[in-house]
Motif scaffolding. Structure first.
Motif, PDB file in Angstrom:
ATOM      1  N   LEU A 122      25.756 -22.947  29.754  1.00 58.01           N
ATOM      2  CA  LEU A 122      27.267 -23.643  29.638  1.00 58.01           C
ATOM      3  C   LEU A 122      27.211 -24.922  30.338  1.00 58.01           C
ATOM      4  O   LEU A 122      27.984 -25.691  30.221  1.00 58.01           O
ATOM      5  N   GLY A 123      25.770 -25.327  31.081  1.00 54.24           N
ATOM      6  CA  GLY A 123      25.904 -26.634  31.706  1.00 54.24           C
ATOM      7  C   GLY A 123      26.511 -26.481  33.168  1.00 54.24           C
ATOM      8  O   GLY A 123      26.363 -27.410  33.799  1.00 54.24           O
ATOM      9  N   LYS A 124      26.952 -24.991  33.342  1.00 56.95           N
ATOM     10  CA  LYS A 124      27.423 -25.140  34.731  1.00 56.95           C
ATOM     11  C   LYS A 124      27.269 -23.593  35.002  1.00 56.95           C
ATOM     12  O   LYS A 124      27.131 -22.729  34.147  1.00 56.95           O
ATOM     13  N   PRO A 125      27.424 -23.201  36.406  1.00 55.64           N
ATOM     14  CA  PRO A 125      27.330 -21.507  36.556  1.00 55.64           C
ATOM     15  C   PRO A 125      28.195 -20.904  35.954  1.00 55.64           C
ATOM     16  O   PRO A 125      29.609 -21.300  36.149  1.00 55.64           O
ATOM     17  N   ALA A 126      28.158 -19.928  35.301  1.00 54.61           N
ATOM     18  CA  ALA A 126      28.922 -18.821  34.845  1.00 54.61           C
ATOM     19  C   ALA A 126      28.733 -17.342  35.291  1.00 54.61           C
ATOM     20  O   ALA A 126      27.603 -17.069  35.605  1.00 54.61           O
ATOM     21  N   PHE A 127      29.722 -16.784  35.163  1.00 57.53           N
ATOM     22  CA  PHE A 127      29.760 -15.346  35.657  1.00 57.53           C
ATOM     23  C   PHE A 127      30.579 -14.369  34.951  1.00 57.53           C
ATOM     24  O   PHE A 127      31.436 -14.974  34.342  1.00 57.53           O
ATOM     25  N   VAL A 128      30.195 -13.474  34.671  1.00 56.33           N
ATOM     26  CA  VAL A 128      30.711 -12.271  34.033  1.00 56.33           C
ATOM     27  C   VAL A 128      32.134 -11.913  35.017  1.00 56.33           C
ATOM     28  O   VAL A 128      32.042 -11.236  35.951  1.00 56.33           O
ATOM     29  N   VAL A 129      33.272 -12.113  34.193  1.00 55.47           N
ATOM     30  CA  VAL A 129      34.404 -11.936  34.867  1.00 55.47           C
ATOM     31  C   VAL A 129      35.401 -10.800  34.429  1.00 55.47           C
ATOM     32  O   VAL A 129      36.253 -10.289  35.038  1.00 55.47           O
ATOM     33  N   ARG A 130      35.025 -10.486  33.079  1.00 55.44           N
ATOM     34  CA  ARG A 130      35.598  -9.211  32.459  1.00 55.44           C
ATOM     35  C   ARG A 130      34.551  -8.885  31.306  1.00 55.44           C
ATOM     36  O   ARG A 130      34.276  -9.524  30.605  1.00 55.44           O
ATOM     37  N   ILE A 131      34.964  -7.335  31.185  1.00 54.56           N
ATOM     38  CA  ILE A 131      34.342  -6.886  29.892  1.00 54.56           C
ATOM     39  C   ILE A 131      35.183  -6.021  29.077  1.00 54.56           C
ATOM     40  O   ILE A 131      35.786  -5.427  30.128  1.00 54.56           O
ATOM     41  N   GLU A 132      35.373  -6.290  27.982  1.00 61.70           N
ATOM     42  CA  GLU A 132      36.412  -5.684  27.207  1.00 61.70           C
ATOM     43  C   GLU A 132      35.805  -4.637  26.020  1.00 61.70           C
ATOM     44  O   GLU A 132      35.152  -4.935  25.158  1.00 61.70           O
ATOM     45  N   PRO A 133      35.842  -3.372  26.392  1.00 68.77           N
ATOM     46  CA  PRO A 133      35.106  -2.248  25.667  1.00 68.77           C
ATOM     47  C   PRO A 133      35.679  -2.276  24.286  1.00 68.77           C
ATOM     48  O   PRO A 133      34.982  -2.035  23.261  1.00 68.77           O
ATOM     49  N   ASP A 134      37.208  -2.434  24.123  1.00 68.66           N
ATOM     50  CA  ASP A 134      37.734  -2.236  22.653  1.00 68.66           C
ATOM     51  C   ASP A 134      37.311  -3.348  21.869  1.00 68.66           C
ATOM     52  O   ASP A 134      37.056  -3.035  20.779  1.00 68.66           O
ATOM     53  N   THR A 135      37.120  -4.662  22.420  1.00 68.52           N
ATOM     54  CA  THR A 135      36.851  -5.784  21.481  1.00 68.52           C
ATOM     55  C   THR A 135      35.349  -5.928  21.477  1.00 68.52           C
ATOM     56  O   THR A 135      34.799  -6.990  20.627  1.00 68.52           O
ATOM     57  N   ARG A 136      34.743  -5.499  22.611  1.00 68.82           N
ATOM     58  CA  ARG A 136      33.303  -5.785  22.831  1.00 68.82           C
ATOM     59  C   ARG A 136      32.955  -6.950  23.199  1.00 68.82           C
ATOM     60  O   ARG A 136      31.952  -7.677  22.955  1.00 68.82           O
ATOM     61  N   ARG A 137      33.851  -7.756  23.668  1.00 73.11           N
ATOM     62  CA  ARG A 137      33.785  -8.997  24.298  1.00 73.11           C
ATOM     63  C   ARG A 137      33.413  -9.354  25.834  1.00 73.11           C
ATOM     64  O   ARG A 137      33.862  -8.335  26.544  1.00 73.11           O
ATOM     65  N   VAL A 138      32.369 -10.133  25.922  1.00 76.90           N
ATOM     66  CA  VAL A 138      31.925 -10.304  27.459  1.00 76.90           C
ATOM     67  C   VAL A 138      32.739 -11.911  27.762  1.00 76.90           C
ATOM     68  O   VAL A 138      32.175 -12.523  27.227  1.00 76.90           O
ATOM     69  N   VAL A 139      33.518 -11.650  28.869  1.00 71.78           N
ATOM     70  CA  VAL A 139      34.223 -12.963  29.197  1.00 71.78           C
ATOM     71  C   VAL A 139      33.610 -13.456  30.207  1.00 71.78           C
ATOM     72  O   VAL A 139      33.448 -12.940  31.439  1.00 71.78           O
ATOM     73  N   LEU A 140      33.213 -14.810  30.020  1.00 69.40           N
ATOM     74  CA  LEU A 140      32.668 -15.620  31.367  1.00 69.40           C
ATOM     75  C   LEU A 140      33.521 -16.641  31.979  1.00 69.40           C
ATOM     76  O   LEU A 140      34.616 -17.061  31.340  1.00 69.40           O
TER      77      LEU A 140
END
Length: 367
Positions: A261-279
């Motif tokens: 992303l051009g800058k530090p990013a961290f996993v802040v949330r994991i959504e098992p229902d939608t299977r989305r990983v939120v940075l």
């Protein structure tokens, strides 16, 4: 006995204190990727093949570790048994895989203590009329005015009281933790002095049953070929990539995200229902409170008023000031004085007494 220096010296200290000691090794049944050979052709050793090499110090349950534990027992003149706990370890593996599949981060070492080391081993102890179960954990036990207490180990850098907080309170009087009152360096020096070849053996760093590859690869092998892919998104909902499975991520993760992303990013949330990983950014990891379930308390706590405590949310995290509020059906709430980073569902939160910061009150599993 894991075959490491801590449990080996623990056995020595117990013998010095006058106990009759039986060495027990837990075998999990997972095969190592390393080639094995038999050190001797004798029938007594045929069930304990020796692993010739590993790329790293795997865990505490390899065949080579079993052989080390046997040698130490022979050196100390005590009986030794390797217990086949394949079925019981299977329960821990199933838990490990199920938690990752739910978008949570499991802690199999805590569950191993709860279910096996201070669970099944008590069954074995009873079968041989043993009074105590002892391990090489860096924690202490004390008899206080209100009963037996679990305390941090003297060596703050090695303290393992966090991973013992789930043990049943009724078992505390039958536990022994001989090395908890020593510094790690003292334990190694003691092992050298009494001639134990494991004196400089590396500490285990990995989960013992993940014998090759990464955790997500282990989960994939256990789950099969089902599609677990999904989107990687930012906190504003923008799609920035795709992933092969949420089991490859944990809260707070920065490396190995598969996107730039051009800058530090961290996993802040994991959504098992939608299977989305939120940075998101580091600040997005801040949490002012958490809720936990399946509480295990080692002391009597007042249920009607909040209690001040020190809360620890990971094994290697500091315990920070917080307020503990008890709920119903084994649930509780922890409100931090200052925001905590990396509160991770599936990990244990352990509470310590504010007035006695070494004393474990108990804990539970972060929701």
């Amino acid at each position: 006995m894991s075959g490491g220096v801590d449990s080996s010296v623990a056995a020595y200290l117990l013998l010095q204190a006058g106990h009759e000691v039986i060495g027990v090794f837990m075998r999990h049944g997972e095969k190592s990727p390393a080639a094995c050979h038999l050190e001797t052709p004798s029938a007594s050793r045929a069930s304990l093949p020796v692993i010739s090499r590993l790329d790293h110090k795997q865990g505490c349950c390899t065949a080579a570790d079993a052989e080390d534990a046997r040698r130490v027992s022979d050196r100390l003149g005590m009986p030794f048994y390797a217990l086949d706990l394949n079925e019981e370890f299977g329960r821990i593996m199933d838990y490990f895989v199920a938690e990752y599949a739910r978008g949570r981060t499991p802690n199999p070492c805590v569950q191993c203590n709860n279910w096996l080391k201070f669970g099944k081993l008590f069954d074995y102890a009873d079968s041989v009329d043993a009074r105590y179960v002892a391990t090489g954990h860096y924690a202490r036990l004390a008899q206080l005015a209100d009963g037996p207490a679990l305390l941090r180990g003297v060596d703050a850098s090695k303290d393992q009281s966090y991973v013992l907080a789930g043990i049943g309170r009724q078992l505390l009087p039958r536990m022994l933790l001989p090395v908890g009152g020593f510094q790690k360096a003292e334990i190694r020096q003691m092992a050298e002095r009494i001639g134990l070849r494991v004196a400089q053996k590396k500490d285990s760093q990995e989960i013992c049953f993940v014998t090759q590859g990464r955790y997500d690869e282990f989960v994939k092998r256990r789950l099969g070929d089902e599609d677990r892919s999904g989107e990687i998104v930012t906190t504003d909902g923008s799609v920035v990539g795709e992933h092969a499975g949420i089991d490859g991520f944990t809260i707070g993760q920065r490396k190995g995200l598969g996107v730039a992303l051009g800058k530090p990013a961290f996993v802040v949330r994991i959504e098992p229902d939608t299977r989305r990983v939120v940075l998101g950014e580091r600040a997005d990891l801040d949490r002012t409170e958490l809720t936990a379930e399946k509480a295990n308390w080692l002391v009597d706590l007042p249920s009607e008023v909040p209690l001040r405590c020190l809360a620890q949310i990971r094994y290697n995290a500091p315990a920070t000031p917080a307020t503990l509020e008890l709920g119903t059906e084994g649930r509780f709430r922890v409100v931090f004085d200052t925001p905590a980073q990396g509160v991770t569902p599936g990990q244990a939160v352990v509470c310590y007494a504010e007035a006695e910061p070494d004393r474990v009150l108990g804990g539970g599993w972060i929701e």
